[in-house]
Motif scaffolding. Structure first.
Motif, mmCIF file in Angstrom:
data_model
loop_
_atom_site.group_PDB
_atom_site.id
_atom_site.type_symbol
_atom_site.label_atom_id
_atom_site.label_comp_id
_atom_site.label_asym_id
_atom_site.label_seq_id
_atom_site.Cartn_x
_atom_site.Cartn_y
_atom_site.Cartn_z
ATOM 1 N N GLY A 575 0.899 -1.080 0.047
ATOM 2 C CA GLY A 575 -0.149 0.077 0.060
ATOM 3 C C GLY A 575 0.868 1.253 -0.015
ATOM 4 O O GLY A 575 1.787 1.347 0.537
ATOM 5 N N LYS A 576 0.335 2.081 -0.653
ATOM 6 C CA LYS A 576 1.191 3.670 -0.684
ATOM 7 C C LYS A 576 0.530 4.498 0.113
ATOM 8 O O LYS A 576 -0.476 4.300 0.821
ATOM 9 C CB LYS A 576 0.945 4.064 -2.128
ATOM 10 C CG LYS A 576 1.433 2.971 -3.165
ATOM 11 C CD LYS A 576 1.480 3.825 -4.654
ATOM 12 C CE LYS A 576 2.227 2.688 -5.522
ATOM 13 N NZ LYS A 576 2.155 3.116 -7.135
ATOM 14 N N ARG A 577 1.242 5.667 0.490
ATOM 15 C CA ARG A 577 0.695 6.872 1.303
ATOM 16 C C ARG A 577 -0.740 6.908 0.905
ATOM 17 O O ARG A 577 -1.175 7.229 -0.373
ATOM 18 C CB ARG A 577 1.398 7.872 1.207
ATOM 19 C CG ARG A 577 1.152 9.062 2.263
ATOM 20 C CD ARG A 577 2.089 10.267 1.864
ATOM 21 N NE ARG A 577 3.489 10.015 2.231
ATOM 22 C CZ ARG A 577 3.915 9.987 3.614
ATOM 23 N NH1 ARG A 577 3.162 10.526 4.593
ATOM 24 N NH2 ARG A 577 5.204 9.900 3.972
ATOM 25 N N GLY A 578 -1.737 7.244 1.830
ATOM 26 C CA GLY A 578 -2.718 7.550 1.846
ATOM 27 C C GLY A 578 -4.094 6.250 1.472
ATOM 28 O O GLY A 578 -4.980 6.513 1.606
ATOM 29 N N GLU A 583 -3.082 1.369 7.158
ATOM 30 C CA GLU A 583 -3.710 1.222 8.449
ATOM 31 C C GLU A 583 -4.083 -0.452 8.697
ATOM 32 O O GLU A 583 -4.121 -0.874 9.898
ATOM 33 C CB GLU A 583 -4.926 1.805 8.742
ATOM 34 C CG GLU A 583 -4.640 3.508 8.754
ATOM 35 C CD GLU A 583 -5.783 4.297 8.898
ATOM 36 O OE1 GLU A 583 -6.860 3.628 9.534
ATOM 37 O OE2 GLU A 583 -5.915 5.501 8.701
ATOM 38 N N GLN A 584 -4.210 -1.190 7.676
ATOM 39 C CA GLN A 584 -4.651 -2.532 7.690
ATOM 40 C C GLN A 584 -3.125 -3.503 7.985
ATOM 41 O O GLN A 584 -3.597 -4.513 8.199
ATOM 42 C CB GLN A 584 -5.108 -2.916 6.239
ATOM 43 C CG GLN A 584 -6.707 -2.435 6.321
ATOM 44 C CD GLN A 584 -7.394 -2.839 4.907
ATOM 45 O OE1 GLN A 584 -6.692 -2.612 3.843
ATOM 46 N NE2 GLN A 584 -8.376 -3.842 5.199
ATOM 47 N N ILE A 585 -2.116 -2.870 7.683
ATOM 48 C CA ILE A 585 -0.997 -3.685 8.005
ATOM 49 C C ILE A 585 -0.358 -3.003 9.343
ATOM 50 O O ILE A 585 -0.069 -1.925 9.636
ATOM 51 C CB ILE A 585 0.206 -3.652 7.058
ATOM 52 C CG1 ILE A 585 -0.543 -3.790 5.576
ATOM 53 C CG2 ILE A 585 1.439 -4.174 7.324
ATOM 54 C CD1 ILE A 585 -0.809 -5.303 5.443
ATOM 55 N N LEU A 608 9.157 3.247 7.519
ATOM 56 C CA LEU A 608 7.819 2.816 7.446
ATOM 57 C C LEU A 608 6.598 3.873 7.864
ATOM 58 O O LEU A 608 5.699 3.984 7.105
ATOM 59 C CB LEU A 608 7.659 1.604 8.237
ATOM 60 C CG LEU A 608 8.338 0.153 7.894
ATOM 61 C CD1 LEU A 608 8.032 -0.523 8.985
ATOM 62 C CD2 LEU A 608 7.824 -0.088 6.569
ATOM 63 N N VAL A 609 7.034 4.505 9.001
ATOM 64 C CA VAL A 609 5.926 5.546 9.346
ATOM 65 C C VAL A 609 5.976 6.789 8.033
ATOM 66 O O VAL A 609 4.885 7.458 7.640
ATOM 67 C CB VAL A 609 6.331 6.345 10.482
ATOM 68 C CG1 VAL A 609 5.565 7.541 10.411
ATOM 69 C CG2 VAL A 609 6.272 5.449 11.561
ATOM 70 N N ASN A 610 6.909 7.046 7.385
ATOM 71 C CA ASN A 610 7.094 8.083 6.242
ATOM 72 C C ASN A 610 6.541 7.489 5.021
ATOM 73 O O ASN A 610 6.159 8.308 4.342
ATOM 74 C CB ASN A 610 8.749 8.278 5.891
ATOM 75 C CG ASN A 610 9.397 9.204 7.038
ATOM 76 O OD1 ASN A 610 8.685 10.032 7.637
ATOM 77 N ND2 ASN A 610 10.716 9.120 7.087
ATOM 78 N N ARG A 611 6.488 6.320 4.895
ATOM 79 C CA ARG A 611 5.650 5.701 3.687
ATOM 80 C C ARG A 611 4.229 5.507 4.078
ATOM 81 O O ARG A 611 3.333 4.999 3.242
ATOM 82 C CB ARG A 611 6.227 4.339 3.456
ATOM 83 C CG ARG A 611 7.580 4.041 3.176
ATOM 84 C CD ARG A 611 7.853 2.857 2.482
ATOM 85 N NE ARG A 611 9.147 2.475 2.547
ATOM 86 C CZ ARG A 611 9.982 1.171 2.037
ATOM 87 N NH1 ARG A 611 9.065 0.262 2.247
ATOM 88 N NH2 ARG A 611 11.226 1.213 2.073
ATOM 89 N N GLY A 612 3.811 5.911 5.320
ATOM 90 C CA GLY A 612 2.369 5.886 5.593
ATOM 91 C C GLY A 612 1.754 4.804 6.458
ATOM 92 O O GLY A 612 0.652 4.659 6.392
ATOM 93 N N GLY A 632 0.555 10.389 15.933
ATOM 94 C CA GLY A 632 -0.663 9.930 14.862
ATOM 95 C C GLY A 632 -0.753 8.301 14.661
ATOM 96 O O GLY A 632 -1.101 8.006 13.754
ATOM 97 N N LEU A 633 0.230 7.548 15.508
ATOM 98 C CA LEU A 633 0.203 6.214 15.264
ATOM 99 C C LEU A 633 -0.662 5.256 16.133
ATOM 100 O O LEU A 633 -1.183 5.857 17.271
ATOM 101 C CB LEU A 633 1.785 5.597 15.516
ATOM 102 C CG LEU A 633 2.762 6.468 14.717
ATOM 103 C CD1 LEU A 633 4.327 5.606 15.046
ATOM 104 C CD2 LEU A 633 2.448 6.350 13.445
ATOM 105 N N LEU A 634 -1.061 3.982 15.657
ATOM 106 C CA LEU A 634 -1.500 3.047 16.703
ATOM 107 C C LEU A 634 -0.681 2.147 17.068
ATOM 108 O O LEU A 634 -0.179 1.290 16.364
ATOM 109 C CB LEU A 634 -2.710 2.731 16.025
ATOM 110 C CG LEU A 634 -3.728 1.416 16.924
ATOM 111 C CD1 LEU A 634 -4.305 1.928 17.850
ATOM 112 C CD2 LEU A 634 -4.728 0.681 15.809
ATOM 113 N N LEU A 635 -0.327 2.092 18.419
ATOM 114 C CA LEU A 635 0.621 1.370 19.186
ATOM 115 C C LEU A 635 -0.303 0.220 19.945
ATOM 116 O O LEU A 635 -1.021 0.448 20.707
ATOM 117 C CB LEU A 635 1.487 1.941 20.004
ATOM 118 C CG LEU A 635 2.531 3.234 19.401
ATOM 119 C CD1 LEU A 635 3.338 3.480 20.292
ATOM 120 C CD2 LEU A 635 3.275 2.451 18.187
ATOM 121 N N SER A 636 -0.146 -1.033 19.480
ATOM 122 C CA SER A 636 -1.080 -2.187 20.298
ATOM 123 C C SER A 636 0.212 -2.899 21.101
ATOM 124 O O SER A 636 1.371 -3.009 20.600
ATOM 125 C CB SER A 636 -1.814 -3.064 19.423
ATOM 126 O OG SER A 636 -1.216 -3.403 18.210
#
Length: 791
Positions: A575-578, A583-585, A608-612, A632-636
Motif C-alpha cells: 500500500g502507498k501513502r494515503g 492502516e490495515q498492516i 515505514l512511518v514515512n511511507r504511511g 498519530g500512530l496506533l501502538l498495540s
C-alpha cells in the motif's frame, strides 16, 4: 577516575532460617516474598508481621530488605494488592521488586513511599528498556540473564538507573517472564510463581534421550571485578527455594571474594570456590557474561536435578539402598533418590550408614555403602543418588529463628527536642520526621546548690527512651534556671512525652495508610454491566508479505506482519501513502532487540512511518522508545506485555498504547472480570496460535525442527531457530475458534489468529480460516487455560 561503588551483595530468603543465615553470612540486603504475589509460591515466604520484624532486624544492622511482588495479578486480587502495598509503605520497606505494571501504577499513583525495582521477569535486555524504567520512576532494574559483560557496560553508558544482575544460582532456559511451558502443561504458571519446571525433565530427540532445556547453574565468582566495572551495583544470588545451608555457603563465599583486597583476590576466590562446592547445585557456568554463545550452559547429558550426584542405586532391600558413592558421606547428610522418570525424587536425612554389615559414622569416596531409609518399595536399581545437604547444615531451627524474630523491636526513629524550662514549667517541642508534638508540664523545683540543671543532665534523661521506639538525635535548650528538678519528675515527663509522640506517630502512620489505601481502592475500576461486543474485527498474523493477498478475504480486517528486512523490502506492494492498507498492516516488532540492533530497527520504523504505515504491535517494554517523537500512530501491545488485570491495561494506555491484547495464559473467569472494566481502549485476544512455550538465547546443538522432541508421556514439541533465538513450540496448537460467540458475549470482539507457522494458504491454514468463518472448534487443538483455569 572515581572507582565504582562497592556493590551490594543481595541474598535470597524463602524461610526464616535462610533470612538469619543471610544476615550472619554477610549479605548487604535480602529479597523475600510474602504469602501472596511471590514468584516462588512454593517457598515458605512470610507474613506482613514477619516482614516488619525482619525489616527492623536488618535496619538495626545497616542492611536492607526488598519484597518481591513479582507475579502477575488477577483482577479479583487487586484489592488485596492495594492492602499489601499500603502495609509495605507503612512499614517503610526498602523496595518492592515487581513484574506486573498494576503494581507499578498503583504504587506510583498512591504509595509514593515505596521504591520500585523492575524484576528480571520484565525481560529488560537493552538500554531502551532501562531508559523506559527511568522515565517510569523505577530506581533499579534487574537485567535479563542473557546479557554479556560488554552488553551490560553498553547499557550502563547510556543510562543512569541502578543495575542489578544475578551472579549465582539456577538459570531459566527461557527469557525470564516469557515462559509458558509449565502453564501450557497444566495451568501452573511460572508468571504466577507456580512453575512445575518441565524444562528440567528428560526428552527424546530421534533416538537420543537428554535434558535439552535444563541449564546448568550460574556462577560468576571469577567475574566480580568485571561486573563491577560494567556498572552493576547489586550482585544477586538466586535461591528462594533453597535451604539456609545453601544461603549461608553461597553468601559466605561471595562475601569472601568481594571483601578480599586485590592482592589476595585469587587466594580468596579459590577458597570461595571450595565453599560453593558445598552448595549442592548443578555444574557451574558463567552463562552469557563472558560473551559469545556459551557451550556449557545447557548440556543434554547432564541431569536437570540439583544436588551432588553420588552414584546410582545398585541394590534395594526393603527401604535400604546400596550404591558406590563418589564422595564422602556422613550421618546427618541429606540425600535425594531421583527416579529415571520425570517423577519427583524422594529426600531423607541419613540416620545410619553400613559398610558391609558394620555401622559407621562416615564413609570415604569410592566406598560401596548401604543407607537405610524410612521408605520402602519406592526405589529402583538405576535411580540416581544425590547429596542435597551436609551434616554441617545451618544450625538454627525454625523455632529458634521464630523466637529470635519475635524478640525484635521496631527500629528507633530519630527525635529532635527543643526544651524551654522555667522554675515552674517545662515546654517540649519534639520533631520526628514529619511529626511535630508539643507538651507543657508543671514542675516542682527548688533552688540549686552545687548541681544546677544543665543541658547535659537533660540530654542524659531524654536519651533513655525506655521501651518507646525513639532515639534522641539532638536536644537544644534556652537559658536554664538555677534550679534542681527531682529525677523522678524528669522521668515522668520523659515517659509522658515519648508516649504522646508514639501515639501521634502511630496515628499519623495509620492515617496515611488509610488515606493511601482508600484512594487506591477508589482508583480500581468498578465492574460495568456486561455488554456483548457488537461486531468482530479479525487480525491475522502472517510470516511473509507474499501472503498479503489475504486482505482480499472479507473476513480479514488487518494483517500483522513481522518487521523483518525481507518484509520491509517488499512493503511497497502493501500500500502507498494515503491507501487505507497503510492502516490495515500492523508491523510486529521483534520481541528481543539487543543494543547492537537498535539503531537499525529505529531507522526502519521511521522509514515505514514515512511511507504511511501507522500501526505497530509491541512485544517488550523497550519498544515504546522506538516511537519517541512520533505522533498519530496506533501502538498495540501483544500478550507478551502482560495484561492480567485492568490496572495493567491502564498502565499500557498511559505509556502510549492505543489497543491491547489480553493475556494468552488467562482463563475465562478472569477474562470476563477484565472485560467488565471500562479501560478506555479496545481489547483483543489471540484465538489461534502456536504458543512459544520457550524463547531462549541458548542454542540446542544438534536439535532441529524437522523432528519433534518427545517427553516421556508422549507430548511432542518442535525446536525452531528464529534469528539468534531458539523457540520451543508444542505440536498442538492453541485455539478458541469454537468459543468466539462466548467471547463476544463477554465483551471481546477483536480476535487475532497467528498463522505464521502454517501459512494462511496451506491446507492447515485454510482449515483454520474455514473454522473461523463457520465458528467451529478445531480438533487436535487445546484451549490452553481457558476452561481449566490458571493458577
Amino acid at each position: 577516575m572515581t572507582p565504582p561503588v562497592k556493590p551490594e551483595l543481595l541474598a535470597p530468603c524463602g524461610s526464616l532460617e535462610a533470612f538469619f543465615a543471610a544476615m550472619e553470612s554477610g549479605a548487604d540486603a535480602v529479597y523475600a516474598g510474602l504469602k501472596e504475589f511471590s514468584a516462588r509460591a512454593k517457598a515458605k515466604n512470610f507474613s506482613l508481621t514477619d516482614m516488619e520484624r525482619m525489616l527492623a532486624y536488618a535496619h538495626q544492622r545497616g542492611r536492607k530488605v526488598y519484597v518481591t511482588l513479582n507475579t502477575l495479578v488477577k483482577e479479583a486480587e487487586l484489592p488485596q494488592l492495594v492492602d499489601t502495598l499500603a502495609a509495605l509503605e507503612a512499614m517503610g520497606i526498602d523496595a518492592v521488586i515487581l513484574q506486573d505494571l498494576a503494581v507499578w501504577r498503583l504504587a506510583k499513583e498512591h504509595f509514593p513511599g515505596i521504591e520500585l525495582h523492575a524484576s528480571t521477569q520484565m525481560t529488560v535486555h537493552n538500554a531502551a528498556g532501562v531508559r523506559m524504567l527511568e522515565k517510569m520512576g523505577f530506581t533499579r532494574g534487574v537485567l535479563a540473564r542473557e546479557l554479556s559483560l560488554a552488553e551490560i557496560a553498553a547499557i550502563r553508558a547510556q543510562t543512569t538507573l541502578e543495575l542489578e544482575h544475578f551472579i549465582h544460582g539456577a538459570l531459566c532456559f527461557c527469557f525470564s517472564g516469557q515462559c509458558y511451558f509449565s502453564s501450557f502443561l497444566g495451568g501452573k504458571s511460572g508468571n504466577r510463581g507456580r512453575c512445575a519446571q518441565p524444562c528440567r525433565r528428560r526428552y527424546r530427540y530421534r533416538q537420543n534421550d537428554g535434558y535439552y532445556f535444563s541449564p546448568n547453574d550460574l556462577s560468576a565468582i571469577d567475574l566480580l571485578p568485571q561486573l563491577r566495572e560494567a556498572g552493576v551495583i547489586s550482585f544477586k544470588i538466586e535461591g528462594r527455594m533453597k535451604s539456609a545451608e545453601y544461603v549461608a555457603n553461597v553468601v559466605g563465599a561471595y562475601r569472601l571474594a568481594l571483601d578480599a583486597p586485590a592482592t589476595k583476590r585469587a587466594e580468596a576466590v579459590k577458597e570461595a570456590k571450595q565453599l560453593l562446592k558445598s552448595s549442592f547445585g548443578r555444574p557451574p557456568t558463567k552463562g552469557f557474561l563472558p560473551g559469545g554463545i556459551p557451550t556449557d550452559i545447557a548440556v543434554p547429558s547432564i541431569k536437570g536435578a540439583t544436588g551432588q550426584l553420588l552414584g546410582e542405586v545398585a541394590a534395594v532391600r526393603g527401604g535400604d539402598v546400596s550404591f558406590k558413592t563418589r564422595d564422602r558421606l556422613h550421618v546427618g547428610d541429606r540425600l535425594r533418590i531421583q527416579p529415571k522418570s520425570d517423577q519427583a525424587g524422594t529426600a531423607f536425612t541419613v540416620k545410619s550408614l553400613l559398610l558391609g554389615r558394620n555401622p559407621v559414622k562416615k564413609v570415604n569416596a569410592d566406598s560401596y555403602v548401604t543407607v537405610p531409609s524410612p521408605f520402602s518399595g519406592i526405589f529402583k536399581v538405576g535411580d540416581g543418588v544425590f547429596k542435597v545437604s551436609s551434616e554441617q547444615a545451618f544450625t538454627m531451627s525454625e523455632v529458634a529463628c521464630r523466637r529470635k524474630l519475635e524478640a525484635v523491636r521496631r527500629e528507633p526513629a530519630p527525635v529532635d527536642l527543643e526544651l524551654s524550662v522555667s522554675a515552674e514549667r517545662m515546654h517540649i517541642v519534639g520533631s520526628c520526621g514529619a511529626i511535630r508534638v508539643e507538651g507543657d508540664y508543671p514542675l516542682e523545683s527548688y533552688p540549686a546548690g552545687d548541681s544546677s540543671l544543665t543541658p547535659e543532665i537533660l540530654r542524659g534523661v531524654f536519651a533513655k527512651a525506655a521501651d518507646e521506639p525513639f532515639a534522641l538525635r539532638d536536644l537544644t535548650t534556652g537559658e536554664l534556671p538555677a534550679v534542681v528538678i527531682p529525677p523522678k519528675r524528669l522521668k515522668e515527663i520523659r515517659r509522658d512525652f515519648y508516649q504522646a509522640l508514639r501515639r501521634e506517630a502511630e496515628e499519623r502512620r495509620g492515617r496515611v495508610r488509610r488515606e493511601h489505601r482508600q484512594a487506591a481502592l477508589a482508583d480500581l475500576l468498578p465492574a460495568a454491566p456486561r455488554r456483548a461486543a457488537e461486531e468482530r474485527r479479525i487480525s491475522v498474523a502472517i510470516r511473509d508479505s507474499r501472503d498479503a493477498q489475504l486482505l482480499n478475504d472479507s473476513a480479514v480486517d488487518r494483517l500483522i506482519l513481522p518487521l523483518t528486512p525481507g518484509n520491509v523490502q517488499e512493503s511497497g506492494r502493501l500500500g502507498k501513502r494515503g491507501d487505507d492498507r497503510g492502516e490495515q498492516i500492523v508491523w510486529d516488532i521483534p520481541f528481543i532487540i539487543f543494543d547492537h540492533q537498535w539503531d537499525g530497527y529505529r531507522a526502519t520504523v521511521r522509514e515505514l512511518v514515512n511511507r504511511g504505515f501507522l500501526s505497530f504491535r509491541l512485544n517488550n517494554l523497550a519498544h515504546f522508545e522506538l516511537f519517541a517523537g512520533l505522533e498519530g500512530l496506533l501502538l498495540s501491545t501483544s500478550y507478551r506485555l502482560y495484561a492480567l488485570n485492568s490496572q495493567a491495561l491502564l498502565a499500557w494506555k498511559e505509556l502510549g498504547a492505543g489497543e491491547a491484547a489480553l493475556y494468552i495464559e488467562d482463563d475465562r473467569d478472569n477474562l470476563g472480570d477484565i472485560l467488565q472494566r471500562p479501560v478506555g481502549m479496545p481489547l483483543g485476544m489471540v484465538v489461534y496460535a502456536s504458543v512459544p512455550l520457550i524463547t531462549s538465547r541458548i542454542p540446542i546443538k544438534g536439535v532441529r525442527g524437522d523432528t519433534p522432541v518427545v517427553s516421556d508421556r508422549g507430548d511432542t514439541y518442535r525446536v525452531h531457530k528464529s534469528g539468534d533465538l531458539t523457540v520451543l513450540t508444542s505440536e498442538t496448537d492453541f485455539s478458541l475458534l469454537g468459543r468466539l460467540p462466548e467471547l463476544q458475549g463477554l465483551g471481546c470482539g477483536r480476535f487475532t489468529l497467528e498463522l505464521g507457522h502454517l501459512g494462511p494458504f496451506s491446507p492447515k491454514g485454510k482449515q483454520v480460516m474455514e473454522a473461523l468463518k463457520k465458528g467451529q472448534a478445531l480438533p487436535g487443538t487445546t484451549l490452553f487455560n481457558y476452561e481449566s483455569g490458571m493458577e
